[in-house]
Write a protein that holds these residues in place. Sequence first.
Motif, mmCIF file in Angstrom:
data_model
loop_
_atom_site.group_PDB
_atom_site.id
_atom_site.type_symbol
_atom_site.label_atom_id
_atom_site.label_comp_id
_atom_site.label_asym_id
_atom_site.label_seq_id
_atom_site.Cartn_x
_atom_site.Cartn_y
_atom_site.Cartn_z
ATOM 1 N N LEU A 210 0.826 -1.201 0.000
ATOM 2 C CA LEU A 210 0.000 0.000 0.000
ATOM 3 C C LEU A 210 0.865 1.258 0.000
ATOM 4 O O LEU A 210 0.588 2.220 -0.730
ATOM 5 C CB LEU A 210 -0.929 0.001 1.213
ATOM 6 C CG LEU A 210 -2.173 -0.887 1.125
ATOM 7 C CD1 LEU A 210 -2.870 -0.977 2.476
ATOM 8 C CD2 LEU A 210 -3.126 -0.368 0.057
ATOM 9 N N SER A 211 1.905 1.255 0.811
ATOM 10 C CA SER A 211 2.792 2.420 0.884
ATOM 11 C C SER A 211 3.436 2.700 -0.467
ATOM 12 O O SER A 211 3.594 3.862 -0.872
ATOM 13 C CB SER A 211 3.868 2.197 1.953
ATOM 14 O OG SER A 211 3.296 2.004 3.227
ATOM 15 N N GLU A 212 3.824 1.653 -1.176
ATOM 16 C CA GLU A 212 4.447 1.826 -2.489
ATOM 17 C C GLU A 212 3.464 2.391 -3.505
ATOM 18 O O GLU A 212 3.804 3.266 -4.301
ATOM 19 C CB GLU A 212 5.001 0.489 -2.986
ATOM 20 C CG GLU A 212 6.208 -0.018 -2.206
ATOM 21 C CD GLU A 212 6.645 -1.392 -2.672
ATOM 22 O OE1 GLU A 212 5.920 -1.990 -3.504
ATOM 23 O OE2 GLU A 212 7.704 -1.864 -2.219
ATOM 24 N N ASN A 213 2.223 1.898 -3.478
ATOM 25 C CA ASN A 213 1.270 2.248 -4.536
ATOM 26 C C ASN A 213 0.557 3.573 -4.306
ATOM 27 O O ASN A 213 0.064 4.168 -5.274
ATOM 28 C CB ASN A 213 0.251 1.121 -4.701
ATOM 29 C CG ASN A 213 0.818 -0.085 -5.419
ATOM 30 O OD1 ASN A 213 1.004 -0.073 -6.626
ATOM 31 N ND2 ASN A 213 1.123 -1.141 -4.673
ATOM 32 N N ILE A 214 0.451 4.031 -3.064
ATOM 33 C CA ILE A 214 -0.182 5.324 -2.832
ATOM 34 C C ILE A 214 0.837 6.451 -2.838
ATOM 35 O O ILE A 214 0.467 7.617 -2.749
ATOM 36 C CB ILE A 214 -0.959 5.331 -1.495
ATOM 37 C CG1 ILE A 214 -0.020 5.116 -0.310
ATOM 38 C CG2 ILE A 214 -2.069 4.295 -1.515
ATOM 39 C CD1 ILE A 214 -0.726 5.129 1.025
#
Length: 297
Positions: free
Chosen positions: A213-217
């Motif tokens: 999630l951290s990578e994609n947002i």
Amino acid sequence: MQNLREREIHMLNKLLSLQNSDTQEEFVDYWKVLIYDEHCRDIISPLMNVAALRQKGVTLHLMLHSSREPVLDAPAVYFICPTKENLQRIVEDCTKKLYRSTYIHFLTRIDRELLEQFAQDLVTANATNQITKIYDEYLDFIAVEPSLFTLDIKNSYIGYNSPALTESNIKEYMDKTTMGLLSMVRVLGTLPIIRAAPGGAAEMCAQGLYTALSENINPRGPAYNLFSECLVSSSSSGDYSNNNTTGNEISTRPLLLIFDRSSDMSPPLMHTSSYQALIDDLLDYKLNRVTIDVLSK
């Protein structure tokens, strides 16, 4: 509470309408061909019947690796897993020019090396003009009920708890589970607060989901545009760690609890007094489809 089933159906409708956002008009050519692999077929089948597909203009829905006749005047929508075998078959289809144009929707994110090889194969086959658009969809789960979903990982508990499990097997299971939960969050449209017991598979899964999630947002993330369109964030600063949220922000976000089945074995054996539990006990079923053997007299 969000209806997860309705939201996934909405995402599939956008896919079949060849829409990239809610503001775009539907594709001008109404009739189209839908082509999927086995896993993507299992995702669509419980959510959309033949009538629903026909309403979205799908006149034919075919398996990717089956023998298919050309439909020269219709576009093709491919909904597939990003695997080498599937991409090779698409190259073959484009070389034969089976369809007027090709729209590829990958179930999850395709690896860069695989995408580059796919592009090189298309150039070699002189078939690049057959590809119109390529999307990463992040739809790798099945919402069988409004608040119930499955990742459809066969024999997951037996496989993960096998004594012969290797590090590569563990990583494979964790990556598959993480990608499925990431897809669920994308369709749900809200960033959850993730909680898991320390140690074991639950913590590994929770950490993997948090990292994904951290990578994609992140604005530099591989799917930032897609996730920023779908997710409703409680933080304007881009920091979604639980330590920086206020009480009001936390109350607007769902709580995702991840448990290891081995920590509590009793729930699968405890049934309510309902027809659903009766079917679970007595009949074979998969993805909302019940199989009944009829004995001939």
